[in-house]
Design an enzyme around this catalytic site. Sequence first.
Site, PDB file in Angstrom:
ATOM      1  N   HIS A 189      -1.387   0.463   7.501  1.00  0.00           N
ATOM      2  CA  HIS A 189      -2.191   0.709   6.123  1.00  0.00           C
ATOM      3  C   HIS A 189      -1.999   2.107   5.723  1.00  0.00           C
ATOM      4  O   HIS A 189      -1.641   2.721   6.524  1.00  0.00           O
ATOM      5  CB  HIS A 189      -3.657   0.581   6.185  1.00  0.00           C
ATOM      6  CG  HIS A 189      -4.564   0.633   4.736  1.00  0.00           C
ATOM      7  ND1 HIS A 189      -4.028  -0.085   3.774  1.00  0.00           N
ATOM      8  CD2 HIS A 189      -5.654   1.406   4.645  1.00  0.00           C
ATOM      9  CE1 HIS A 189      -4.713   0.126   2.689  1.00  0.00           C
ATOM     10  NE2 HIS A 189      -5.875   1.059   3.012  1.00  0.00           N
ATOM     11  N   CYS A 244       0.814  -1.270  -0.110  1.00  0.00           N
ATOM     12  CA  CYS A 244      -0.031   0.061   0.010  1.00  0.00           C
ATOM     13  C   CYS A 244       0.982   1.276   0.135  1.00  0.00           C
ATOM     14  O   CYS A 244       0.379   2.258  -0.567  1.00  0.00           O
ATOM     15  CB  CYS A 244      -0.786  -0.011   1.244  1.00  0.00           C
ATOM     16  SG  CYS A 244      -0.428  -0.158   2.667  1.00  0.00           S
ATOM     17  N   ASP A 280      -8.198   5.715  -1.189  1.00  0.00           N
ATOM     18  CA  ASP A 280      -7.892   4.278  -0.545  1.00  0.00           C
ATOM     19  C   ASP A 280      -8.128   3.305  -1.417  1.00  0.00           C
ATOM     20  O   ASP A 280      -9.209   2.888  -1.852  1.00  0.00           O
ATOM     21  CB  ASP A 280      -8.632   3.812   0.452  1.00  0.00           C
ATOM     22  CG  ASP A 280      -8.237   2.519   1.288  1.00  0.00           C
ATOM     23  OD1 ASP A 280      -7.438   1.915   0.907  1.00  0.00           O
ATOM     24  OD2 ASP A 280      -8.795   2.210   2.513  1.00  0.00           O
TER      25      ASP A 280
END
Length: 218
Positions: A74, A18, A91
Amino acid sequence: MTTSTMDALHFHHTPFYCEENVYLLCKKLCNDGIANAEGSDLFVCFISNEKKQIPLWNQKASKRADGIILWDYHVICIQIKQGGVPPLVWDLDSTLPFPSPLPSYVSETIRPSFQLFSDYNRLFRVVHAPIFLRYFASDRRHMKDSGGNWIEEPPSHEPIVAEDGTVHNLNEYMNISVADAIADVTISSVKDAIFTQKHGVVIKENQLEELICQISSS
């Protein structure tokens, strides 16, 4: 191109990487004219805690109906908007609209009203994107086992190297301690730190919207 709704498939995405996904997302938003050319309206947010276990809802990797998953960390991107428009959350791992208004993202993904054991409380490291794009680096060592084998298949592009030649500092961003959290996000020094500090500022989950509001009004 508008930011009302977009197809996440237009953006590079490698599962379990990520931080690199968001790095490339920031660059694309700038290059495509969706964000300011230098990314001054973008903020990179690392979400984690000391236990490296953070619950987030509506995540594509989840196997549950409510989309909950327990990540070790994250990374998302928040874009400040003008003219009374709510900030947007980008996201790439979320099942929510892409991008999502910050208030709905917080209520649907962070779910602050959901009572969690303290071990699962989320912390946020908020870094101004222009600084992140200059200083972040990852050689992906965190995704190799003790034998040097990949735990998850890496992205096809070359590893990210910082402008100063640093090859890996991901741990400096994803290691987040409650001791580093700022007590009051309304003081002017917080905004100064965000726009100048390599590692941004650390806040608690109930301070995210307040902090972004403070930045928006600066």
